[in-house]
Design an enzyme around this catalytic site. Structure first.
Site, mmCIF file in Angstrom:
data_model
loop_
_atom_site.group_PDB
_atom_site.id
_atom_site.type_symbol
_atom_site.label_atom_id
_atom_site.label_comp_id
_atom_site.label_asym_id
_atom_site.label_seq_id
_atom_site.Cartn_x
_atom_site.Cartn_y
_atom_site.Cartn_z
ATOM 1 N N HIS A 144 36.187 145.648 -16.909
ATOM 2 C CA HIS A 144 36.509 146.923 -17.555
ATOM 3 C C HIS A 144 36.457 147.980 -16.443
ATOM 4 O O HIS A 144 35.651 147.862 -15.516
ATOM 5 C CB HIS A 144 35.456 147.353 -18.563
ATOM 6 C CG HIS A 144 35.210 146.425 -19.705
ATOM 7 N ND1 HIS A 144 34.395 145.338 -19.606
ATOM 8 C CD2 HIS A 144 35.631 146.469 -20.993
ATOM 9 C CE1 HIS A 144 34.333 144.731 -20.788
ATOM 10 N NE2 HIS A 144 35.084 145.390 -21.647
ATOM 11 N N ASP A 167 32.965 148.994 -15.557
ATOM 12 C CA ASP A 167 32.091 147.990 -14.930
ATOM 13 C C ASP A 167 32.152 148.114 -13.424
ATOM 14 O O ASP A 167 31.165 147.924 -12.726
ATOM 15 C CB ASP A 167 32.546 146.536 -15.199
ATOM 16 C CG ASP A 167 32.714 146.195 -16.652
ATOM 17 O OD1 ASP A 167 32.059 146.820 -17.484
ATOM 18 O OD2 ASP A 167 33.527 145.283 -16.939
ATOM 19 N N HIS A 220 33.550 135.404 -31.408
ATOM 20 C CA HIS A 220 34.172 136.301 -32.381
ATOM 21 C C HIS A 220 34.733 135.496 -33.552
ATOM 22 O O HIS A 220 34.715 135.949 -34.696
ATOM 23 C CB HIS A 220 35.293 137.110 -31.729
ATOM 24 C CG HIS A 220 34.812 138.029 -30.650
ATOM 25 N ND1 HIS A 220 35.648 138.864 -29.950
ATOM 26 C CD2 HIS A 220 33.581 138.255 -30.155
ATOM 27 C CE1 HIS A 220 34.951 139.556 -29.068
ATOM 28 N NE2 HIS A 220 33.690 139.194 -29.172
ATOM 29 N N ASP A 262 38.243 133.973 -24.232
ATOM 30 C CA ASP A 262 36.925 134.405 -23.783
ATOM 31 C C ASP A 262 35.960 133.306 -24.198
ATOM 32 O O ASP A 262 35.664 133.113 -25.384
ATOM 33 C CB ASP A 262 36.533 135.752 -24.411
ATOM 34 C CG ASP A 262 37.011 136.923 -23.555
ATOM 35 O OD1 ASP A 262 37.747 136.688 -22.586
ATOM 36 O OD2 ASP A 262 36.632 138.070 -23.856
ATOM 37 N N ASP A 284 27.034 137.912 -32.275
ATOM 38 C CA ASP A 284 27.809 137.776 -31.040
ATOM 39 C C ASP A 284 26.804 137.665 -29.891
ATOM 40 O O ASP A 284 26.589 138.614 -29.142
ATOM 41 C CB ASP A 284 28.716 139.002 -30.873
ATOM 42 C CG ASP A 284 29.767 138.804 -29.797
ATOM 43 O OD1 ASP A 284 30.018 137.654 -29.405
ATOM 44 O OD2 ASP A 284 30.344 139.801 -29.344
ATOM 45 N N ASP A 304 26.983 135.741 -27.338
ATOM 46 C CA ASP A 304 27.654 135.557 -26.037
ATOM 47 C C ASP A 304 26.936 134.562 -25.131
ATOM 48 O O ASP A 304 26.763 134.809 -23.940
ATOM 49 C CB ASP A 304 27.795 136.899 -25.304
ATOM 50 C CG ASP A 304 28.842 137.804 -25.927
ATOM 51 O OD1 ASP A 304 29.714 137.310 -26.656
ATOM 52 O OD2 ASP A 304 28.790 139.026 -25.661
ATOM 53 N N ASP A 322 33.089 135.204 -20.989
ATOM 54 C CA ASP A 322 32.547 136.432 -21.586
ATOM 55 C C ASP A 322 31.196 136.036 -22.187
ATOM 56 O O ASP A 322 31.022 135.944 -23.403
ATOM 57 C CB ASP A 322 33.503 136.979 -22.656
ATOM 58 C CG ASP A 322 33.140 138.388 -23.067
ATOM 59 O OD1 ASP A 322 32.068 138.866 -22.634
ATOM 60 O OD2 ASP A 322 33.916 139.017 -23.805
HETATM 61 C C1 XLS Z 1 32.951 142.274 -26.925
HETATM 62 C C2 XLS Z 1 34.153 141.814 -26.257
HETATM 63 C C3 XLS Z 1 34.440 142.456 -24.920
HETATM 64 C C4 XLS Z 1 35.870 142.215 -24.513
HETATM 65 C C5 XLS Z 1 36.375 143.120 -23.449
HETATM 66 O O1 XLS Z 1 32.465 141.709 -27.887
HETATM 67 O O2 XLS Z 1 34.109 140.437 -26.158
HETATM 68 O O3 XLS Z 1 33.553 141.979 -23.953
HETATM 69 O O4 XLS Z 1 36.073 140.910 -24.102
HETATM 70 O O5 XLS Z 1 36.326 144.446 -23.806
HETATM 71 NI NI NI Z 2 35.426 139.244 -25.056
HETATM 72 NI NI NI Z 3 32.387 139.410 -27.521
#
Ligand code: XLS
Ligand code: NI
Ligand code: NI
Length: 443
Positions: free
Chosen positions: A106, A109, A276, A301, A312, A314, A344
């Site tokens: 981003h 970042d 997601h 991702d 989420d 991750d 991600d």
């Molecule tokens: C958040 C998203 C984010 C996107 C990029 O949940 O996964 O990280 O991949 O903005």
């Molecule tokens: Ni993402």
């Molecule tokens: Ni995410």
């Protein structure tokens, strides 16, 4: 094997991660990801197109809503542009040591926000010029760029769907600059994840008007991107909620409907994130299969959620059933073209050793390498494709084929109805599951 060296080494004692094979017990080696190994007509590296996510790996310190971050990161000691330059060096050292061919970021970042729009743009230009030098020196490529139009408090009511036009204009400035940066760095895709493009309460929300605004904004971004020479796909990353109560890009089906309504479907594809999908009560493979069915599969991702809480979270990919099922869908889509597998994913709050970032990526890359090999075997050297083909065989000939090809009317079809012709046909789910385990757990 060489890696990028900045002014300082941020991961001392760790060299280029090598493939040592399943017999190795070296935690800092790949057991399954052998980048040069051929699977069909492509190498593993070409199939999987791994990318490292800048935000989780170099910006996050493990903080959560209940406490500050326990992780120290030498590249995050200095603030402002000095810190951003050190972070960039640390990132390229990591990309080249782990052997990831791509990365994603981003705008915020990689370069800090300044005190004016102009200063923020200048910061991004300065850092991306340095990133370009490092890309050229190492061969690491940008999979995609994006703009963070959700973290700053000014976006608390959304970015392109904000009820205040002044905020929408600020989002435009960020997306414009992020598109320019992506083009400069040869980014292969450009991503929109609509974190706060949604609502917290319908009582204060005009949903139809906000959706029109989002489409207007994406159309403008598409036009600007094409004007400055961006050739790749724009990707929408569906997510049902979090941080909004309801996000407009709820899931793949919702996004496809939106893109078709606003005639954006020729320029936009989907970036599917595993966690997601599960947050939307789907499986990762379900979302990939929708994208495939709609001809809109773009990128992934790669991560996973926690089956007990559904958040989420991750986490790094680990479950080989999941990676295998995903790779079956991806291979059926024809594999990646401009897309790839972007981690991600973040190491846990209590994963505080410097090597943990390597161990996490090694695990994720190995899980997908295994998934690729098993998926390839399932599709090319197992009974699975034949069993599925057989289920639909009645549409491959005669009147079934006529029906499929639109050559029958409802009354013609209805005239074929005959209780006597319908016999129970087993779905063979258990047989297929046994085949999958046989292939997963034998060589
Ligand atoms: C958040 C998203 C984010 C996107 C990029 O949940 O996964 O990280 O991949 O903005
Ligand atoms: Ni993402
Ligand atoms: Ni995410």
């Amino acid at each position: 094997m060489s890696y990028f060296k900045g002014n300082r080494e941020y991961f001392p004692g760790i060299g280029r991660i090598a493939y040592e094979g399943p017999g190795s017990d070296n935690p800092l080696a790949f057991k399954f990801y052998d980048e040069n190994k051929m699977v069909g007509d492509k190498t593993m590296k070409e199939h999987l197109r791994f990318a490292v996510a800048y935000w989780h790996s170099f910006c996050a310190d493990g903080s959560d809503p209940f406490g500050s971050g326990p992780r120290t990161m030498d590249w995050n000691e200095k603030s402002g542009m000095d810190g951003a330059k050190e972070k960039l060096d640390a990132a390229f050292e990591f990309f080249t040591k782990i052997g990831a061919p791509h990365y994603c970021f981003h705008d915020r970042d990689i370069a800090p926000e300044g005190s004016t729009v102009g200063e923020s743009e200048k910061n991004l230009q300065t850092i991306t010029n340095l990133a370009k030098e490092r890309q050229d020196a190492t061969g690491v490529k940008l999979l995609w760029g994006t703009a963070n139009v959700f973290s700053h408090p000014r976006y608390m009511n959304g970015a392109s769907t904000n009820p205040d036009y002044n905020v929408v204009a600020n989002a435009a400035a960020q997306v414009k600059a992020a598109l320019e940066a992506t083009v400069k760095l040869g980014g292969e895709n450009y991503v929109f994840w609509g974190g706060r493009e949604g609502y917290m309460s319908l009582w204060n929300t005009e949903m139809g008007r906000e959706l029109d605004h989002m489409a207007r904004f994406l159309t403008m971004a598409r036009d600007y991107g094409r004007k400055i020479g961006f050739k790749g796909p724009f990707l929408i990353e569906p997510k049902p909620m979090e941080p909004s109560k309801h996000q407009y890009d709820f899931d793949s089906s919702t996004v496809v409907g939106f893109l078709r309504k606003y005639e954006l479907d020729r320029d936009f594809k989907l970036n599917i994130e595993a966690n997601h999908a599960t947050l939307a009560q789907h499986s990762f493979a379900h979302e990939l299969e929708i994208a495939r069915a709609e001809g809109m599969f773009g990128s992934v991702d790669a991560n996973r959620g926690d089956p007990q809480n559904g958040w989420d979270t991750d986490q790094f990919p680990f479950d080989v059933y999941d990676t295998t099922e995903a790779m079956v869908s991806i291979l059926k889509s024809g594999g990646f073209s401009t897309g790839g597998l972007n981690f991600d994913a973040k190491i846990r709050r209590n994963s505080t050793d410097r090597e943990d970032l390597f161990l996490a990526h090694i695990g994720g890359m190995d899980a997908f390498a295994l998934g690729l090999e098993k998926a390839w075997t399932l599709l090319n050297d197992s009974e699975l494709p034949g069993l599925v083909k057989e289920r639909y065989a009645s549409f491959d000939k005669g009147q079934g084929q006529d029906f499929e090809n639109g050559k029958m009317t409802l009354d013609q079809l209805a005239a074929e109805a005959d209780y006597g012709k319908v016999k129970p046909i087993s779905g063979k789910q258990e047989k297929i599951e046994n085949i999958i385990n046989r292939i997963l757990f034998t060589k």
